[in-house]
Design a protein around this motif. Structure first.
Motif, PDB file in Angstrom:
ATOM      1  N   ALA A 226     -18.093  45.841  41.938  1.00 28.10           N
ATOM      2  CA  ALA A 226     -19.502  45.737  41.570  1.00 28.10           C
ATOM      3  C   ALA A 226     -20.237  44.976  42.667  1.00 28.10           C
ATOM      4  CB  ALA A 226     -19.649  45.015  40.237  1.00 28.10           C
ATOM      5  N   PHE A 227     -21.395  45.518  43.089  1.00 25.87           N
ATOM      6  CA  PHE A 227     -22.121  44.903  44.209  1.00 25.87           C
ATOM      7  C   PHE A 227     -23.627  44.899  43.978  1.00 25.87           C
ATOM      8  CE2 PHE A 227     -20.523  49.196  45.134  1.00 25.87           C
ATOM      9  CZ  PHE A 227     -21.707  49.923  45.166  1.00 25.87           C
ATOM     10  N   GLY A 228     -24.055  45.091  42.718  1.00 25.43           N
ATOM     11  CA  GLY A 228     -25.481  45.095  42.397  1.00 25.43           C
ATOM     12  C   GLY A 228     -25.865  43.888  41.568  1.00 25.43           C
ATOM     13  N   GLY A 229     -26.824  44.073  40.689  1.00 22.58           N
ATOM     14  CA  GLY A 229     -27.336  42.963  39.895  1.00 22.58           C
ATOM     15  C   GLY A 229     -26.422  42.534  38.767  1.00 22.58           C
ATOM     16  N   ASN A 230     -25.628  43.463  38.232  1.00 23.87           N
ATOM     17  CA  ASN A 230     -24.737  43.121  37.120  1.00 23.87           C
ATOM     18  C   ASN A 230     -23.326  42.840  37.613  1.00 23.87           C
ATOM     19  OD1 ASN A 230     -26.721  43.523  35.141  1.00 23.87           O
ATOM     20  ND2 ASN A 230     -26.260  45.707  34.975  1.00 23.87           N
ATOM     21  N   PRO A 231     -22.752  41.706  37.247  1.00 21.58           N
ATOM     22  CA  PRO A 231     -21.340  41.472  37.568  1.00 21.58           C
ATOM     23  C   PRO A 231     -20.458  42.329  36.670  1.00 21.58           C
ATOM     24  CG  PRO A 231     -22.157  39.703  36.181  1.00 21.58           C
ATOM     25  CD  PRO A 231     -23.338  40.587  36.487  1.00 21.58           C
ATOM     26  N   PHE A 232     -19.244  42.576  37.115  1.00 24.66           N
ATOM     27  CA  PHE A 232     -18.301  43.311  36.269  1.00 24.66           C
ATOM     28  C   PHE A 232     -17.849  42.452  35.102  1.00 24.66           C
ATOM     29  CE2 PHE A 232     -13.689  44.047  35.399  1.00 24.66           C
ATOM     30  CZ  PHE A 232     -13.853  45.200  34.645  1.00 24.66           C
ATOM     31  N   VAL A 233     -17.991  42.978  33.897  1.00 26.58           N
ATOM     32  CA  VAL A 233     -17.526  42.309  32.679  1.00 26.58           C
ATOM     33  C   VAL A 233     -16.492  43.224  32.023  1.00 26.58           C
ATOM     34  CG1 VAL A 233     -18.145  41.414  30.405  1.00 26.58           C
ATOM     35  CG2 VAL A 233     -19.756  41.182  32.328  1.00 26.58           C
ATOM     36  N   PRO A 234     -15.235  42.792  31.927  1.00 24.17           N
ATOM     37  CA  PRO A 234     -14.242  43.648  31.272  1.00 24.17           C
ATOM     38  C   PRO A 234     -14.533  43.808  29.788  1.00 24.17           C
ATOM     39  CG  PRO A 234     -13.290  41.515  31.833  1.00 24.17           C
ATOM     40  CD  PRO A 234     -14.654  41.545  32.429  1.00 24.17           C
ATOM     41  N   MET A 235     -14.318  45.001  29.275  1.00 21.65           N
ATOM     42  CA  MET A 235     -14.577  45.263  27.852  1.00 21.65           C
ATOM     43  C   MET A 235     -13.681  44.404  26.967  1.00 21.65           C
ATOM     44  SD  MET A 235     -16.733  47.224  26.296  1.00 21.65           S
ATOM     45  CE  MET A 235     -17.132  47.510  24.583  1.00 21.65           C
ATOM     46  N   GLY A 236     -12.541  44.011  27.489  1.00 23.23           N
ATOM     47  CA  GLY A 236     -11.624  43.176  26.718  1.00 23.23           C
ATOM     48  C   GLY A 236     -12.231  41.858  26.266  1.00 23.23           C
ATOM     49  N   VAL A 237     -13.312  41.423  26.912  1.00 26.31           N
ATOM     50  CA  VAL A 237     -14.029  40.213  26.495  1.00 26.31           C
ATOM     51  C   VAL A 237     -14.436  40.325  25.023  1.00 26.31           C
ATOM     52  CG1 VAL A 237     -16.224  38.984  26.795  1.00 26.31           C
ATOM     53  CG2 VAL A 237     -14.832  39.551  28.787  1.00 26.31           C
ATOM     54  N   PHE A 238     -14.681  41.563  24.582  1.00 28.74           N
ATOM     55  CA  PHE A 238     -15.144  41.800  23.220  1.00 28.74           C
ATOM     56  C   PHE A 238     -14.017  42.269  22.299  1.00 28.74           C
ATOM     57  CE2 PHE A 238     -18.451  42.739  26.363  1.00 28.74           C
ATOM     58  CZ  PHE A 238     -19.339  41.704  26.057  1.00 28.74           C
ATOM     59  N   GLY A 239     -12.784  41.973  22.688  1.00 29.21           N
ATOM     60  CA  GLY A 239     -11.626  42.387  21.902  1.00 29.21           C
ATOM     61  C   GLY A 239     -11.571  41.775  20.513  1.00 29.21           C
ATOM     62  N   SER A 240     -12.243  40.654  20.309  1.00 28.57           N
ATOM     63  CA  SER A 240     -12.277  40.059  18.969  1.00 28.57           C
ATOM     64  C   SER A 240     -13.285  40.768  18.069  1.00 28.57           C
ATOM     65  CB  SER A 240     -12.623  38.563  19.062  1.00 28.57           C
ATOM     66  OG  SER A 240     -13.867  38.382  19.700  1.00 28.57           O
ATOM     67  N   ILE A 241     -14.173  41.573  18.676  1.00 27.43           N
ATOM     68  CA  ILE A 241     -15.138  42.369  17.904  1.00 27.43           C
ATOM     69  C   ILE A 241     -14.538  43.715  17.537  1.00 27.43           C
ATOM     70  CG2 ILE A 241     -17.384  43.537  17.985  1.00 27.43           C
ATOM     71  CD1 ILE A 241     -18.371  41.340  19.851  1.00 27.43           C
ATOM     72  N   VAL A 242     -13.895  44.352  18.529  1.00 26.24           N
ATOM     73  CA  VAL A 242     -13.321  45.685  18.338  1.00 26.24           C
ATOM     74  C   VAL A 242     -12.061  45.801  19.194  1.00 26.24           C
ATOM     75  CG1 VAL A 242     -14.673  46.735  20.220  1.00 26.24           C
ATOM     76  CG2 VAL A 242     -13.897  48.149  18.313  1.00 26.24           C
ATOM     77  N   PRO A 243     -11.027  46.485  18.717  1.00 28.03           N
ATOM     78  CA  PRO A 243      -9.837  46.676  19.557  1.00 28.03           C
ATOM     79  C   PRO A 243     -10.197  47.450  20.828  1.00 28.03           C
ATOM     80  CG  PRO A 243      -9.376  47.247  17.273  1.00 28.03           C
ATOM     81  CD  PRO A 243     -10.851  47.064  17.372  1.00 28.03           C
ATOM     82  N   VAL A 244      -9.657  46.978  21.951  1.00 25.04           N
ATOM     83  CA  VAL A 244      -9.939  47.601  23.244  1.00 25.04           C
ATOM     84  C   VAL A 244      -8.631  48.034  23.899  1.00 25.04           C
ATOM     85  CG1 VAL A 244     -10.908  47.260  25.556  1.00 25.04           C
ATOM     86  CG2 VAL A 244     -12.024  46.212  23.572  1.00 25.04           C
ATOM     87  N   LEU A 245      -8.579  49.293  24.296  1.00 20.76           N
ATOM     88  CA  LEU A 245      -7.451  49.812  25.063  1.00 20.76           C
ATOM     89  C   LEU A 245      -7.919  49.916  26.505  1.00 20.76           C
ATOM     90  CD1 LEU A 245      -6.364  52.684  22.619  1.00 20.76           C
ATOM     91  CD2 LEU A 245      -5.753  50.255  22.563  1.00 20.76           C
ATOM     92  N   THR A 246      -7.461  48.997  27.335  1.00 19.31           N
ATOM     93  CA  THR A 246      -7.921  48.915  28.721  1.00 19.31           C
ATOM     94  C   THR A 246      -7.014  49.740  29.626  1.00 19.31           C
ATOM     95  OG1 THR A 246      -8.852  46.707  28.400  1.00 19.31           O
ATOM     96  CG2 THR A 246      -8.361  47.367  30.659  1.00 19.31           C
ATOM     97  N   LEU A 247      -7.641  50.600  30.436  1.00 21.06           N
ATOM     98  CA  LEU A 247      -6.925  51.422  31.394  1.00 21.06           C
ATOM     99  C   LEU A 247      -7.338  50.984  32.798  1.00 21.06           C
ATOM    100  CD1 LEU A 247      -7.703  54.908  29.762  1.00 21.06           C
ATOM    101  CD2 LEU A 247      -6.071  53.163  28.994  1.00 21.06           C
ATOM    102  N   GLY A 248      -6.358  50.812  33.660  1.00 16.95           N
ATOM    103  CA  GLY A 248      -6.682  50.370  35.016  1.00 16.95           C
ATOM    104  C   GLY A 248      -5.562  50.691  35.982  1.00 16.95           C
TER     105      GLY A 248
END
Length: 422
Positions: A226-248
């Motif tokens: 990421a090189f613009g105005g928004n930093p990269f935020v992993p979806m896993g940050v919200f894992g306590s809200i909803v289950p997240v299956l992270t692929l990388g």
């Protein structure tokens, strides 16, 4: 064969899932490459694939190379790895991802795959059941549709909104989902659009998925690019809200797509998704898969622990420079427009204005004639779900990128229905 009856079972195979309508990026690139006119004496410039390793300015880190060499020369990693992956590699990936999360992952949350493509197939295979459907972004990555067709999953596309920085249309997601929806796919940083989602948008997306009681498949193969105005935020940050299956994978951030080292990671601290039955199913599914080479897995801990931050910073600076060149050159080509400046990943979507061209039928025609006349490869938008758009990959040597876009401008002038003075 008796009385012309097929006794071999091939007929049933032919009547299986219809995959003929799914366009793959690699398949289309191969067709475009075959259309190159070798007699025009122009060097080939490919801006169609997200593989910058072919350019001298994009090389992996010395630590990565040395780690693999050391693993090979140790003669300790010539045998089979456990089907879920080497424990030390899984632990290293868990620790690497946990740096950006409000909780810690363990090696039990991590399964190693042959690149992110296999991680996609794992996610869809585990979730598939009769009558199920999955929500996929449009434009998006066509492997999801292809994998879903093999797994008997119905694909339902939700739009990304160019006027809102290619954000997901959350209202459309709510309207598309039903009791048979098994997952919502989010790609961030986004391929093919080059967008990077804000913390707020990702949180709203997680909350939407929770209301619909569906897990999120977070495709983060371009994570941290990421090189613009928004930093990269992993979806896993919200894992306590909803289950997240992270692929990388290592492919993009470390610029080693050919090493085929990826991961499928469950981020579910509230245990809404993960159950002993799911874990057992995953383990058995991995028993039939072939993972990456054992020596590549063995190199992962050192790669993730010792890669210097200056290497990552250099890659980001190169991508930022390339995206700026790309945007500047696009503005010089009247028949294409960019609705949103790229802020991450390695590609950007541009809209094709056919009314300015006199003998171009659509985006596919544009790309095939461009390949033949200019030896430049870009991807027609129909390959990623948007007809009469184009995807340009800017992760290239600046001189190649500038020359490629100059040739696209020449192509426009040659096919323009507007007369230009000399």
């Amino acid at each position: 064969m008796e009385n012309g009856t097929n006794k071999w079972g091939f007929e049933d195979a032919e009547n299986g899932p219809d995959t003929t309508t799914t366009i793959t990026i690699k398949g289309l690139i191969s067709l475009l490459m075959a259309n190159i006119d070798e007699g025009n004496n122009k060097r080939l410039i490919s801006l169609g694939m997200g593989d910058p390793s072919v350019y001298t300015c994009f090389h992996t880190s010395h630590v990565a190379t040395e780690s693999v060499v050391d693993a090979v020369e140790s003669n300790k990693y010539n045998g089979y790895a456990p089907t879920s992956g080497l424990p030390q590699a899984r632990k290293a990936i868990a620790e690497y991802l946990s740096r950006d999360l409000p909780y810690k992952l363990s090696l039990d949350d991590v399964f190693i795959t042959s690149g992110c493509t296999q991680a996609i197939d794992v996610a869809l295979s585990i979730l598939a059941r009769p009558g199920a459907n999955i929500l996929i972004p449009n434009p998006g990555f066509p492997i999801y549709q292809l994998s879903a067709s093999f797994r008997g999953l119905e694909v339902r596309f939700y739009d990304l909104l160019p006027e809102k920085g290619w954000e997901a249309d959350l209202d459309a997601i709510k309207a598309l989902a039903d009791q048979n929806t098994v997952a919502l796919v989010i790609i961030n940083p986004n391929n093919p659009c080059g967008s990077v989602y804000s913390y707020q948008h990702l949180k709203k997306t997680a909350e939407t998925a929770r209301k619909l009681s569906i897990p999120v498949i977070a495709d983060e193969v371009y994570g941290h690019l990421a090189f613009g105005g928004n930093p990269f935020v992993p979806m896993g940050v919200f894992g306590s809200i909803v289950p997240v299956l992270t692929l990388g994978s290592l492919s993009k951030r470390w610029i080693v797509p050919g090493w085929r080292l990826g991961w499928f990671v469950i981020t579910d601290p509230s245990c809404l998704f993960i159950t002993p039955k799911i874990v057992e199913r995953l383990k058995k599914y991995f028993d039939i898969l072939g993972g990456p080479a054992t020596f590549i897995q063995a190199a992962v801990p050192r790669i993730m622990e010792q890669t210097d931050g200056t290497f990552f910073k250099k890659t980001i600076n190169l991508l930022k420079q390339a995206s700026d060149i790309c945007l500047e050159k696009i503005q010089e080509i009247p028949c294409i427009t960019c609705p949103h400046k790229p802020e991450g990943s390695m590609a950007v979507m541009v809209k094709l204005n056919l009314s300015l061209l006199e003998d171009i039928n659509d985006d596919i025609d544009f790309c095939f004639k461009l390949a033949k006349e200019e030896s430049v490869i870009i991807l027609p938008g129909v390959a990623v779900g948007l007809k009469n758009w184009l995807r340009i990959t800017f992760a290239a040597d600046p001189s190649f990128l500038e020359e490629g876009l100059e040739r696209i401008k020449s192509f426009y002038h040659r096919h323009s229905n507007i007369q230009h003075s000399n």
